[in-house]
Design an enzyme around this catalytic site. Structure first.
Site, PDB file in Angstrom:
ATOM      1  NE  ARG A  18      39.409  -0.554  21.855  1.00 14.04           N
ATOM      2  CZ  ARG A  18      38.621  -0.907  21.229  1.00 14.04           C
ATOM      3  NH1 ARG A  18      38.256  -2.234  21.162  1.00 14.04           N
ATOM      4  NH2 ARG A  18      37.946  -0.055  20.608  1.00 14.04           N
ATOM      5  CB  CYS A  26      26.277  -4.671  10.260  1.00 11.99           C
ATOM      6  SG  CYS A  26      25.783  -5.054   8.585  1.00 11.99           S
ATOM      7  CG  HIS A  27      30.960  -6.341  12.693  1.00 10.42           C
ATOM      8  ND1 HIS A  27      32.183  -5.946  12.189  1.00 10.42           N
ATOM      9  CD2 HIS A  27      30.892  -5.357  13.782  1.00 10.42           C
ATOM     10  CE1 HIS A  27      32.455  -4.709  12.424  1.00 10.42           C
ATOM     11  NE2 HIS A  27      31.719  -4.550  13.459  1.00 10.42           N
ATOM     12  CG  HIS A  42      33.405   3.906  14.406  1.00 10.75           C
ATOM     13  ND1 HIS A  42      32.556   3.275  13.437  1.00 10.75           N
ATOM     14  CD2 HIS A  42      33.881   2.606  14.940  1.00 10.75           C
ATOM     15  CE1 HIS A  42      32.386   1.964  13.464  1.00 10.75           C
ATOM     16  NE2 HIS A  42      33.180   1.486  14.388  1.00 10.75           N
ATOM     17  CB  THR A  82      39.824  -7.922  14.915  1.00  5.21           C
ATOM     18  OG1 THR A  82      39.119  -7.621  15.934  1.00  5.21           O
ATOM     19  CG2 THR A  82      40.142  -6.507  14.266  1.00  5.21           C
ATOM     20  NE  ARG A 117      37.047  -2.528  10.184  1.00  7.79           N
ATOM     21  CZ  ARG A 117      36.572  -2.717  11.359  1.00  7.79           C
ATOM     22  NH1 ARG A 117      36.554  -3.945  11.824  1.00  7.79           N
ATOM     23  NH2 ARG A 117      36.060  -1.864  12.238  1.00  7.79           N
ATOM     24  CG  ASP A 175      29.539  -1.091  15.500  1.00  7.01           C
ATOM     25  OD1 ASP A 175      30.235  -1.877  14.899  1.00  7.01           O
ATOM     26  OD2 ASP A 175      29.710  -0.950  16.623  1.00  7.01           O
ATOM     27  CE1 TYR A 193      37.053   2.109  14.897  1.00 11.36           C
ATOM     28  CE2 TYR A 193      37.418  -0.040  15.778  1.00 11.36           C
ATOM     29  CZ  TYR A 193      36.937   0.947  16.017  1.00 11.36           C
ATOM     30  OH  TYR A 193      36.338   1.288  17.144  1.00 11.36           O
TER      31      TYR A 193
HETATM   32  C1  0GY Z   1      33.646  -1.799  15.386  1.00  8.25           C
HETATM   33  C2  0GY Z   1      34.460  -1.915  16.609  1.00  8.25           C
HETATM   34  C3  0GY Z   1      35.008  -2.608  17.251  1.00  8.25           C
HETATM   35  C4  0GY Z   1      35.816  -3.864  16.982  1.00  8.25           C
HETATM   36  C5  0GY Z   1      35.968  -4.343  15.567  1.00  8.25           C
HETATM   37  O1  0GY Z   1      37.027  -5.484  14.133  1.00  8.25           O
HETATM   38  C6  0GY Z   1      36.848  -5.367  15.250  1.00  8.25           C
HETATM   39  O2  0GY Z   1      37.283  -6.424  15.944  1.00  8.25           O
HETATM   40  O3  0GY Z   1      35.633  -3.618  14.596  1.00  8.25           O
HETATM   41  C7  0GY Z   1      35.725  -2.081  18.373  1.00  8.25           C
HETATM   42  O4  0GY Z   1      36.262  -3.067  19.451  1.00  8.25           O
HETATM   43  O5  0GY Z   1      35.919  -0.858  18.535  1.00  8.25           O
HETATM   44  O6  0GY Z   1      33.802  -1.158  14.374  1.00  8.25           O
HETATM   45  O7  0GY Z   1      32.804  -2.634  15.536  1.00  8.25           O
END
Ligand code: 0GY
Length: 298
Positions: free
Chosen positions: A130, A32-33, A181, A77, A124, A247, A157
């Site tokens: 993108r 999670c973020h 994922h 990101t 990470r 997520d 990722y």
């Molecule tokens: C996720 C997926 C995304 C974005 C990020 O770090 C990120 O900006 O993880 C995505 O856009 O697929 O893992 O939550």
């Protein structure tokens, strides 16, 4: 500073369903973020998207509502390598959260030690074009060397097509390597997933997160029926190297915003036995984020 979310950005679900499934004591939401809030924790100038704010109090409320005890908060990101929002959330959560940070060359040992003290246990690397610009292999290797003394692992990722060209790099990391994922399979091409399964089978330090059906589905919510067989296969074949996360707050979801309660209700369908669910939600994330792990995460 005030930030305006990108046009078309979907905010997280305002009122998720109460899940029918109750996670076991000690369960961890392992992906999670936190986003900002931007006026306290500005988004990075080099970001590829501007999200809706999703701060720590809403993240903790979701944890409690879904019945998790702990969370692993992963640097997204949009915050670049400024881990301030992450560290703020980790310090507020105490032992109930661990973190995965983004670092860049030039980070000092004192900064790494502070991150460790706050609860960071991994870094990470994002290969999704993108989201970030690509870097040479030496860039990643140097950063892995920098964090070795702290016993951290690497989260990667990438999208399915990135696995073959980067396989040597990914397998060179001398620590647990957690794939976000399931390496983003194309669920319309199940045969191609063999490459990912072989990658895991041949490297016992490679782990996988098996959540995020909303990012991979073609058939859609709330069943995500086309993604479940992929997740079930990974759980069945590698029960000791899988993690699951919501997520939340679901960055970059343009098609629909998932209901976090319904996502959790998919867990018994990808991990059908109580033993496999306990490994997925409790034993594996606790070992990796709250315990001492060796190269392969034992
Ligand atoms: C996720 C997926 C995304 C974005 C990020 O770090 C990120 O900006 O993880 C995505 O856009 O697929 O893992 O939550």
């Amino acid at each position: 500073m005030t930030f305006t979310p990108d046009a078309g950005w979907l905010p997280y679900h305002p009122s998720p369903s109460k899940p029918a499934y109750t996670p076991p004591p000690g369960a961890v939401d392992a992906h999670c973020h936190v986003f900002g809030p931007g006026d306290a924790f500005p988004y990075a100038p080099e970001r590829k998207y501007t999200p809706t704010d999703a701060g720590k109090s809403d993240l903790f409320a979701l944890r409690d509502f879904l019945g998790f005890d702990r969370q692993v908060i992963v640097q997204a990101t949009c915050h670049g390598a400024d881990n301030a929002a992450l560290v703020d959330a980790l310090r507020a959560a105490g032992d109930r959260a661990r973190g995965v940070a983004t670092i860049r060359p030039g980070v000092s040992r004192a900064e790494l030690a502070d991150l460790h003290d706050a609860g960071v246990r991994g870094i990470r690397f994002n290969f999704v074009r993108r989201l970030v610009d690509p870097k040479p292999a030496a860039y990643y290797r140097e950063l892995v060397d920098r964090v070795a003394e702290f016993g951290w692992h690497v989260v990667i990722y990438f999208e399915a097509a990135d696995l073959a060209p980067n396989r040597d790099l990914f397998t060179s990391f001398p620590c647990p390597v957690v794939v976000d994922h399931m390496g983003r399979p194309d669920v319309t091409k199940p045969a191609e997933f063999d490459l990912f399964l072989r990658f895991m089978a041949e490297h016992d330090n490679v782990w996988s997160k098996v959540g995020c059906p909303e990012r991979l589905t073609v058939s859609g919510p709330p069943e995500y029926a086309d993604v479940l067989p992929f997740a079930r296969t990974v759980v069945e074949r590698f029960p000791d190297r899988v993690l699951w996360g919501t997520d939340w707050p679901h960055p970059n979801m343009k098609s629909h915003m998932p209901d976090d309660g319904l996502l959790l209700d998919l867990v018994p369908r990808i991990a059908p036995s109580e033993e496999s669910r306990h490994k997925l939600l409790v034993d594996n994330p606790t070992r990796l984020y709250w315990g001492h792990v060796d190269r392969v995460g034992r």
